[in-house]
Design an enzyme around this catalytic site. Sequence first.
Site, PDB file in Angstrom:
ATOM      1  N   ARG A 125     -57.151  36.698  93.839  1.00 13.18           N
ATOM      2  CA  ARG A 125     -55.854  37.101  94.368  1.00 13.18           C
ATOM      3  C   ARG A 125     -55.965  37.246  95.893  1.00 13.18           C
ATOM      4  O   ARG A 125     -56.968  37.767  96.406  1.00 13.18           O
ATOM      5  CB  ARG A 125     -55.482  38.436  93.729  1.00 13.18           C
ATOM      6  CG  ARG A 125     -54.192  39.071  94.221  1.00 13.18           C
ATOM      7  CD  ARG A 125     -52.986  38.350  93.737  1.00 13.18           C
ATOM      8  NE  ARG A 125     -51.780  39.180  93.829  1.00 13.18           N
ATOM      9  CZ  ARG A 125     -50.568  38.667  93.803  1.00 13.18           C
ATOM     10  NH1 ARG A 125     -50.375  37.368  93.705  1.00 13.18           N
ATOM     11  NH2 ARG A 125     -49.510  39.455  93.868  1.00 13.18           N
ATOM     12  N   THR A 150     -48.822  30.883  90.772  1.00 12.65           N
ATOM     13  CA  THR A 150     -48.135  30.907  89.560  1.00 12.65           C
ATOM     14  C   THR A 150     -47.853  29.528  88.986  1.00 12.65           C
ATOM     15  O   THR A 150     -46.813  29.244  88.765  1.00 12.65           O
ATOM     16  CB  THR A 150     -46.850  31.619  89.711  1.00 12.65           C
ATOM     17  OG1 THR A 150     -46.788  32.514  90.702  1.00 12.65           O
ATOM     18  CG2 THR A 150     -46.392  32.047  88.398  1.00 12.65           C
ATOM     19  N   ASN A 152     -46.749  32.095  95.264  1.00  6.82           N
ATOM     20  CA  ASN A 152     -45.602  32.995  95.093  1.00  6.82           C
ATOM     21  C   ASN A 152     -44.311  32.200  94.934  1.00  6.82           C
ATOM     22  O   ASN A 152     -44.193  31.479  93.958  1.00  6.82           O
ATOM     23  CB  ASN A 152     -45.515  34.042  96.204  1.00  6.82           C
ATOM     24  CG  ASN A 152     -44.692  35.250  95.751  1.00  6.82           C
ATOM     25  OD1 ASN A 152     -44.487  35.430  94.553  1.00  6.82           O
ATOM     26  ND2 ASN A 152     -44.235  36.064  96.669  1.00  6.82           N
ATOM     27  N   ASP A 161     -45.186  40.468  97.394  1.00 14.02           N
ATOM     28  CA  ASP A 161     -45.508  41.181  96.150  1.00 14.02           C
ATOM     29  C   ASP A 161     -45.879  42.639  96.395  1.00 14.02           C
ATOM     30  O   ASP A 161     -46.049  43.405  95.442  1.00 14.02           O
ATOM     31  CB  ASP A 161     -46.647  40.477  95.398  1.00 14.02           C
ATOM     32  CG  ASP A 161     -46.130  39.319  94.558  1.00 14.02           C
ATOM     33  OD1 ASP A 161     -44.910  39.120  94.522  1.00 14.02           O
ATOM     34  OD2 ASP A 161     -46.945  38.605  93.946  1.00 14.02           O
ATOM     35  N   SER A 181     -49.874  41.761  90.976  1.00 13.15           N
ATOM     36  CA  SER A 181     -49.361  40.476  90.508  1.00 13.15           C
ATOM     37  C   SER A 181     -48.857  40.627  89.081  1.00 13.15           C
ATOM     38  O   SER A 181     -49.364  41.451  88.323  1.00 13.15           O
ATOM     39  CB  SER A 181     -50.498  39.452  90.540  1.00 13.15           C
ATOM     40  OG  SER A 181     -50.173  38.351  89.738  1.00 13.15           O
ATOM     41  N   SER A 182     -47.876  39.815  88.714  1.00 16.25           N
ATOM     42  CA  SER A 182     -47.390  39.830  87.329  1.00 16.25           C
ATOM     43  C   SER A 182     -48.138  38.843  86.458  1.00 16.25           C
ATOM     44  O   SER A 182     -47.835  38.707  85.268  1.00 16.25           O
ATOM     45  CB  SER A 182     -45.902  39.480  87.296  1.00 16.25           C
ATOM     46  OG  SER A 182     -45.170  40.429  88.008  1.00 16.25           O
ATOM     47  N   GLY A 193     -43.801  32.526  86.821  1.00 14.40           N
ATOM     48  CA  GLY A 193     -42.463  33.079  86.599  1.00 14.40           C
ATOM     49  C   GLY A 193     -42.251  34.468  87.176  1.00 14.40           C
ATOM     50  O   GLY A 193     -41.334  35.172  86.749  1.00 14.40           O
ATOM     51  N   GLY A 194     -43.108  34.890  88.110  1.00  8.17           N
ATOM     52  CA  GLY A 194     -42.902  36.185  88.763  1.00  8.17           C
ATOM     53  C   GLY A 194     -42.898  37.317  87.747  1.00  8.17           C
ATOM     54  O   GLY A 194     -43.702  37.331  86.807  1.00  8.17           O
TER      55      GLY A 194
END
Lengths: 186, 578
Positions: B117, B392, B412, B434, B453-454, B474-475
Amino acid sequence: MKKTHFSIFMLFLAFILLITDPLSPKEFPQFKQPVLITSAGQSAEVQLASVLAKRAGLNYSLSKTATSRDLADVKTIALVIGTSLKGLGAAGLDMSQENERVSSLIKATQQFNIPILCLHLGGEQRRGTLSDQMIKTVLPFAQHVIVVKSGNKDGLFTEICNTHSIPLIEVERAADALEPLKNAFL
Amino acid sequence: MLNKFKYSNFSAFLLVLLSLWLIYSCSPTAKDNKALPSDKHQPHNVYGQTGMVVAAHPLAAKAGLDMLQNGGNAVDAAVATAFALNAAEPFASGIGGGGFMVIYLAKEKKVTVINFREKAPSGAFPEMFKIGGESSVELRREHGLSVAVPGALAGWNYALNKYGTKNLNDVIKKAVDIAEQGFELSDTFSKINKDEYEKLLKNSGEESNYLNDGFPYEPGDVFRNPELANTFKSIASNGIEEFYQGDIAKKIVKAIQDLGGILSFEDLSSFQPIEQEPIKGTYEDYTLYSIAPPGSGGLHIIQLLNIIENWPVQKWGFNSAAYIHHLSEAFRFVFADRARYLGDPEFVSIPVSPLLSKKYGARIAQQINPNRSLHNYPYGEFDEKDNDKESTTHLCVRDKEGNIVSLTQSINHFFGSGIIPQGTGFLLNNHMDDFSRDPESANAPRLNRRPVSSMGPLIVFKDNEPVLVLGSPGGTRIFPSLTQIIINIFNFKMNLDEAIEAPRFFSYSVSGEPRNIYLESRISFEVRQTLESMGHTLTIREDYDNYFGGAQGLMILPRKRGMHGGADSRRDGYGAGY
């Protein structure tokens, strides 16, 4: 005498052909500058119209969320149709607020006699329930329409333009709208 | 005697013939590897007996498959696929971004996580995006300040060195070919290119290589990226130091600082990926492994499944009003916890164990009113002593040894920050967005922190054997979408691609207050009406909307019958097996 009659007849015929030719450039209205470019649906194509206007050498300004207050000194409105939920979100609008803004703007253009040039530059990808709703609302008020061909596959633009006698130009891709745009302001 | 012998021989022959026919007719190959359906949304599982790659673009999946067939293992293939995705789906991921990789090592029966990340630059501070007291969306997303220190290349290289068998030069080749030779653009690419046109114009100009003579690409146009090919060649020759300390590093810093950013050469040269323990949870007979914070997807999927375990979802029925209502309410509770507790575990303590407990799941399930939306979703309260520091695009790979990689990575937003370092052909992320807008939040931007992060790449096991590999971009929709896919498979008994293509929904909460339920328009009018009568406000999205992600999955069939791959038609997902 016969020769003169024939010449007159030929001249008359040429005149009739000239005024009835659907492709004659004289059919297309001429617009004046400065132009205000705005969106009807907040799709990103409004930016595309702005680049086209710059390359066409037009005197223009861009306001994605223009209202009647932005119409001072404006001689033409270029309305770029296409609904984008992403664009609406970025502009902080929902669909009903955008419909309201566009309707008020059109009303004001009629009040001030400002002609509307409509552009649909997103092609087939910028069709769908929300965009179609906007097209049906806005298009009848246009004086001239330029559309990327794939966006008119089902003939929706042709049908509305025929019904309201609005000159329509189809182009293969968005970049090809440059020439018709230039010509509209000659 | 002779007759008896002949009879028994004949019986044996018949038995063999019958067995052969049974094997053939039951083999998934016979029925599953049909040509792709003409409707791309038609569920279609691809089949592989030995190995498989599922990724967000056909060229990327093929690059990974080629690596597997040429002796590479799952990690080699995952990295080759990741490079190829940078060339074929550059708007979603690449060396300008970061992500997470879950690796299963079959021989050791071990699951590990590589966290690559991005990090905040060392000059970051909580109020860095404020203009006149308000957080500026522009600064967060389309400005030099929006760029976090990219981690993808360092992460891929770490994985390759520790768990792969090939070198950088080997895994980069296919990506160079894709970038040099180009490919025909899909509708998806073209539409996203149009949607992000303004950002590209602003930060990389009309001459951007992501624009076609200053205009967005149309479907069918050929897209080539020779500058990216040269960047890859340079990395292959000089190693990743070229990116973090060499000429490319200088170009990155210049591009960012020219647009008002603060990322420095030292931030780049000091970046290191981290290898972490995975987090683990159970759902019915299954055990899930995923990434730990700052990745929140895995944690929230387990939290959601712990809540859902308390409900008769099969009785309610797939995408019934009761099902959508209960899950949406659960999403809102989970988002309250996310906002309260999630941050970078290197700097803040996160109550991972209590959040993942079955007891807490049951407590939330009990709070949800079966008939009405609650309108208030408080975060969970836990004892301080329970806090701990455990901690993503998506692609899945499985090799012939049974090793698995589940990798989610991103820049992102589509086309990231829109910033392209001069002459390099890759996009820089905007992952600083984020970080929380709230300067008091555990996830506020601070020096060297990783934003929450998701993402939630995961591997699911049953009886200690992997059965499902899954992930999605997809956030914030990632973990709600993945939870729905898991329920579709395990409770509604859908096959993998059916589960991926099925209509999705999403909701969340902000400061304990509910937001709308977002639904794909395929969810029936009657269900929508019932939800409205329960107090929900709805937003209807497209039939197959990439707002809900673009999941990729791989399902391992029992009794060594190979594997199925499922790729999401909401983007250009594609599976390739052999």
